[in-house]
Design a protein around this motif. Structure first.
Motif, short mmCIF file in Angstrom:
data_model
loop_
_atom_site.label_atom_id
_atom_site.label_comp_id
_atom_site.label_asym_id
_atom_site.label_seq_id
_atom_site.Cartn_x
_atom_site.Cartn_y
_atom_site.Cartn_z
N ALA A 178 -18.48 -16.50 31.16
CA ALA A 178 -17.66 -16.65 29.95
C ALA A 178 -17.01 -18.04 29.93
CB ALA A 178 -16.60 -15.56 29.89
N GLU A 179 -16.50 -18.48 31.07
CA GLU A 179 -15.93 -19.83 31.14
C GLU A 179 -16.98 -20.88 30.82
OE1 GLU A 179 -12.38 -19.26 34.47
OE2 GLU A 179 -14.26 -20.25 35.03
N LEU A 180 -18.17 -20.74 31.39
CA LEU A 180 -19.26 -21.69 31.12
C LEU A 180 -19.52 -21.82 29.63
CD1 LEU A 180 -21.86 -23.36 31.71
CD2 LEU A 180 -23.03 -21.17 32.05
N LEU A 181 -19.61 -20.70 28.94
CA LEU A 181 -19.92 -20.73 27.50
C LEU A 181 -18.77 -21.34 26.70
CD1 LEU A 181 -21.65 -17.24 27.27
CD2 LEU A 181 -22.76 -19.49 27.19
N LEU A 182 -17.54 -21.02 27.05
CA LEU A 182 -16.40 -21.59 26.33
C LEU A 182 -16.28 -23.10 26.58
CD1 LEU A 182 -13.79 -18.77 26.91
CD2 LEU A 182 -14.65 -19.52 24.70
N PHE A 183 -16.37 -23.52 27.84
CA PHE A 183 -16.33 -24.95 28.13
C PHE A 183 -17.46 -25.68 27.41
CE2 PHE A 183 -13.82 -23.99 32.10
CZ PHE A 183 -12.77 -24.83 31.82
N SER A 184 -18.63 -25.08 27.35
CA SER A 184 -19.78 -25.73 26.73
C SER A 184 -19.62 -25.85 25.22
CB SER A 184 -21.06 -24.97 27.08
OG SER A 184 -21.28 -24.99 28.48
N PHE A 219 -15.92 -33.66 32.94
CA PHE A 219 -17.11 -33.46 32.09
C PHE A 219 -17.95 -32.39 32.74
CE2 PHE A 219 -21.11 -35.08 29.95
CZ PHE A 219 -20.69 -34.83 28.66
N GLU A 220 -19.27 -32.45 32.62
CA GLU A 220 -20.10 -31.33 33.06
C GLU A 220 -20.11 -31.14 34.58
OE1 GLU A 220 -23.42 -31.53 34.63
OE2 GLU A 220 -22.92 -33.63 34.99
N LEU A 221 -19.74 -32.17 35.35
CA LEU A 221 -19.66 -31.99 36.80
C LEU A 221 -18.63 -30.92 37.14
CD1 LEU A 221 -20.49 -32.75 39.65
CD2 LEU A 221 -18.90 -34.68 39.54
N SER A 222 -17.53 -30.86 36.39
CA SER A 222 -16.54 -29.81 36.61
C SER A 222 -17.16 -28.42 36.45
CB SER A 222 -15.37 -29.96 35.64
OG SER A 222 -14.48 -30.97 36.03
N THR A 223 -18.05 -28.29 35.48
CA THR A 223 -18.70 -26.99 35.27
C THR A 223 -19.60 -26.65 36.45
OG1 THR A 223 -18.64 -27.31 32.88
CG2 THR A 223 -20.20 -25.69 33.72
N ARG A 224 -20.36 -27.63 36.93
CA ARG A 224 -21.22 -27.38 38.08
C ARG A 224 -20.40 -26.96 39.30
NH1 ARG A 224 -24.77 -32.30 39.34
NH2 ARG A 224 -23.65 -33.56 37.80
N VAL A 225 -19.20 -27.53 39.43
CA VAL A 225 -18.37 -27.24 40.60
C VAL A 225 -17.57 -25.96 40.42
CG1 VAL A 225 -16.39 -28.05 41.94
CG2 VAL A 225 -18.24 -29.62 41.37
N TYR A 226 -16.78 -25.89 39.35
CA TYR A 226 -15.87 -24.75 39.18
C TYR A 226 -16.61 -23.45 38.85
CZ TYR A 226 -11.56 -27.53 39.40
OH TYR A 226 -10.52 -28.31 39.83
N GLN A 227 -17.49 -23.51 37.86
CA GLN A 227 -18.21 -22.29 37.49
C GLN A 227 -19.41 -22.03 38.40
OE1 GLN A 227 -16.81 -24.35 34.77
NE2 GLN A 227 -15.23 -22.81 35.18
N GLY A 228 -20.02 -23.10 38.93
CA GLY A 228 -21.17 -22.95 39.81
C GLY A 228 -20.78 -22.73 41.26
N GLU A 259 -29.25 -23.05 37.50
CA GLU A 259 -30.18 -23.17 36.38
C GLU A 259 -29.55 -22.71 35.08
OE1 GLU A 259 -33.59 -23.98 34.14
OE2 GLU A 259 -32.81 -24.75 36.04
N THR A 260 -28.73 -21.67 35.13
CA THR A 260 -28.01 -21.23 33.92
C THR A 260 -27.09 -22.33 33.43
OG1 THR A 260 -28.07 -18.93 34.66
CG2 THR A 260 -26.42 -19.50 33.00
N ILE A 261 -26.36 -22.95 34.35
CA ILE A 261 -25.46 -24.04 33.97
C ILE A 261 -26.26 -25.20 33.39
CG2 ILE A 261 -23.87 -25.78 34.89
CD1 ILE A 261 -22.88 -23.63 36.84
N VAL A 306 -27.51 -24.35 29.70
CA VAL A 306 -26.42 -24.29 28.72
C VAL A 306 -25.82 -25.67 28.50
CG1 VAL A 306 -24.13 -23.34 28.24
CG2 VAL A 306 -25.92 -21.86 29.19
N THR A 307 -25.61 -26.41 29.59
CA THR A 307 -25.02 -27.74 29.48
C THR A 307 -25.93 -28.70 28.73
OG1 THR A 307 -23.76 -27.45 31.52
CG2 THR A 307 -24.16 -29.71 30.80
N SER A 308 -27.22 -28.63 28.98
CA SER A 308 -28.16 -29.50 28.28
C SER A 308 -28.10 -29.26 26.77
CB SER A 308 -29.58 -29.26 28.80
OG SER A 308 -30.51 -30.07 28.12
N ALA A 309 -27.99 -28.00 26.37
CA ALA A 309 -27.88 -27.69 24.94
C ALA A 309 -26.57 -28.24 24.37
CB ALA A 309 -27.95 -26.18 24.73
N ALA A 310 -25.51 -28.19 25.15
CA ALA A 310 -24.21 -28.65 24.67
C ALA A 310 -24.12 -30.16 24.54
CB ALA A 310 -23.11 -28.14 25.59
N THR A 311 -24.74 -30.87 25.48
CA THR A 311 -24.58 -32.33 25.53
C THR A 311 -25.75 -33.10 24.93
OG1 THR A 311 -25.65 -32.51 27.70
CG2 THR A 311 -23.25 -32.11 27.67
N GLY A 312 -26.85 -32.42 24.63
CA GLY A 312 -28.04 -33.13 24.20
C GLY A 312 -28.59 -34.04 25.29
#
Length: 225
Positions: free
Chosen positions: A80-86, A112-121, A129-131, A134-140
């Motif tokens: 849920a955090e991943l999706l909201l942050f994204s 930026f997305e490194l926080s997601t890889r660390v905190y949520q991952g 792979e999920t991160i 989702v991140t690729s879709a968010a950031t292009g």
């Protein structure tokens, strides 16, 4: 941990090309202060730049920030955090970061997305792979030119948090074991990604500023040399 001197290669720092520099680190690492100081340095040089933060930067992103960080009564798992942050990141990239880079500005971003890889991952266990998807879709596919990870022991970060007297947000209230996984995650990812440079964040603000200044001058000599 990266030794005191900068080790990464100098980037192509030609005129007119925007630069995207992200400050990262565990809680209490001093990111916001060092962004403020680097911004002042750019202002003194007359360099066009933008300072921003995640989650935040736009009206939608700031609203999402409140849900993620300021509502401790809400139960949010790592996905849920991943999706909201994204969702926040998508608007941030499209409305703030990408336009600034296209103008040739320097963008200084607090997380930026490194926080997601660390905190949520690394800390919450969401699959890498999920991160990534989702991140690729968010950031292009947008990635920073440099991540500056300010590394401090967990006890130092906790002491700084207690000293500043500010209310703790939902993530800052996590247990010490969570914070240890966060720090370990940053160091693990930095060891295998040349975009990530760690800087010892223990010391006075002036001491840390000098280390950061040396690093960015090495990476981007025409902007900071």
């Amino acid at each position: 941990m990266t030794p005191p001197g900068p080790t990464g290669r100098a980037a192509d720092d030609g005129p007119g090309r925007g630069r995207f520099i992200v400050f990262e680190g565990p809680e209490g690492s001093g990111k916001s202060l060092q962004i403020e100081r680097l911004s002042r340095r750019l202002s003194e040089r007359g360099a066009a730049h933008v300072t921003t933060r995640e989650p935040g930067g736009t009206a939608a992103a700031e609203a999402i920030r409140e849900v993620i960080l300021e509502r401790p009564e809400l139960r949010l798992d790592g996905t849920a955090e991943l999706l909201l942050f994204s969702a926040s990141r998508r608007m941030h990239v499209e409305e703030i970061i990408r336009p600034a880079l296209e103008r040739g500005d320097v963008v200084l971003c607090d997380r930026f997305e490194l926080s997601t890889r660390v905190y949520q991952g690394c800390a919450r266990g969401v699959p890498a792979e999920t991160i990534r998807r989702v991140t690729s879709a968010a950031t292009g596919g947008l990635l920073p030119d440099l991540y500056v990870v300010l590394d401090v022991p967990v006890e130092v970060g906790l002491e700084r948090g207690e000293a500043d007297g500010e209310p703790r947000d939902r993530i800052e209230r996590e247990a010490r074991a969570f914070m240890e996984r966060v720090r370990a995650g940053y160091l693990e990812l930095a060891a295998r990604d040349e975009r990530i440079e760690t800087v010892d964040g223990v010391g006075t603000p002036d001491e840390v500023e000098r280390k950061v200044g040396s690093l960015v001058a090495h990476r981007f000599p025409s902007r900071f040399g």
